[in-house]
Design a protein around this motif. Structure first.
Motif, PDB file in Angstrom:
ATOM      1  N   UNK A 275      -2.634   0.863   1.126  1.00 45.40           N
ATOM      2  CA  UNK A 275      -1.355   1.531   1.352  1.00 45.40           C
ATOM      3  C   UNK A 275      -1.372   2.999   0.954  1.00 45.40           C
ATOM      4  N   UNK A 276      -2.385   3.415   0.192  1.00 44.77           N
ATOM      5  CA  UNK A 276      -2.456   4.811  -0.253  1.00 44.77           C
ATOM      6  C   UNK A 276      -3.456   5.622   0.551  1.00 44.77           C
ATOM      7  N   UNK A 277      -4.045   5.027   1.570  1.00 40.36           N
ATOM      8  CA  UNK A 277      -5.020   5.742   2.397  1.00 40.36           C
ATOM      9  C   UNK A 277      -4.311   6.874   3.143  1.00 40.36           C
ATOM     10  N   UNK A 278      -4.942   8.034   3.098  1.00 44.03           N
ATOM     11  CA  UNK A 278      -4.396   9.191   3.788  1.00 44.03           C
ATOM     12  C   UNK A 278      -5.029   9.253   5.174  1.00 44.03           C
TER      13      UNK A 278
ATOM     14  N   UNK B  51      -5.643 -10.734  -8.141  1.00 48.51           N
ATOM     15  CA  UNK B  51      -5.542  -9.352  -8.625  1.00 48.51           C
ATOM     16  C   UNK B  51      -6.359  -8.417  -7.734  1.00 48.51           C
ATOM     17  N   UNK B  52      -7.566  -8.827  -7.373  1.00 51.32           N
ATOM     18  CA  UNK B  52      -8.401  -8.006  -6.488  1.00 51.32           C
ATOM     19  C   UNK B  52      -7.716  -7.821  -5.140  1.00 51.32           C
ATOM     20  N   UNK B  53      -7.139  -8.890  -4.606  1.00 60.09           N
ATOM     21  CA  UNK B  53      -6.455  -8.789  -3.306  1.00 60.09           C
ATOM     22  C   UNK B  53      -5.272  -7.832  -3.397  1.00 60.09           C
ATOM     23  N   UNK B  54      -4.488  -7.936  -4.460  1.00 60.00           N
ATOM     24  CA  UNK B  54      -3.335  -7.047  -4.612  1.00 60.00           C
ATOM     25  C   UNK B  54      -3.768  -5.590  -4.779  1.00 60.00           C
ATOM     26  N   UNK B  55      -4.847  -5.377  -5.533  1.00 59.12           N
ATOM     27  CA  UNK B  55      -5.356  -4.008  -5.692  1.00 59.12           C
ATOM     28  C   UNK B  55      -5.865  -3.459  -4.363  1.00 59.12           C
ATOM     29  N   UNK B  56      -6.506  -4.306  -3.578  1.00 59.60           N
ATOM     30  CA  UNK B  56      -7.009  -3.881  -2.275  1.00 59.60           C
ATOM     31  C   UNK B  56      -5.855  -3.506  -1.356  1.00 59.60           C
TER      32      UNK B  56
END
Length: 76
Positions: free
Chosen positions: A59-62, A49-54
């Motif tokens: 992927x959302x970094x601007x 779960x931590x890996x998927x959240x990371x």
């Protein structure tokens, strides 16, 4: 609860530690192994779960353009 019999070859020193712990705690070996396996699987689930959240966060970094960073630094 329904169960399933599993066979596992484990190193002798580990088996000896398990036997000693079972005697010290007055618990059956299968109960100790079941608890340890459940704890390990829970830990692996949390790691996944931590890996998927990371990955999702990455992927959302601007991305900010270099010129904008320079302008911001100059404004300080």
């Amino acid at each position: 609860m329904e169960t399933k019999m599993l066979d596992a070859h484990i190193p002798l020193p580990l088996a000896e530690r398990l036997d000693a712990l079972a005697i010290d705690l007055a618990l059956p070996r299968d109960e100790i192994v079941t608890e340890a396996l459940a704890a390990w699987l829970d830990q692996e689930d949390r790691r996944r779960i931590v890996a998927l959240r990371t990955i999702a966060a990455a992927n959302t970094i601007v991305v900010v353009g270099h010129d904008r960073v320079i302008d911001w630094a100059d404004s300080l």
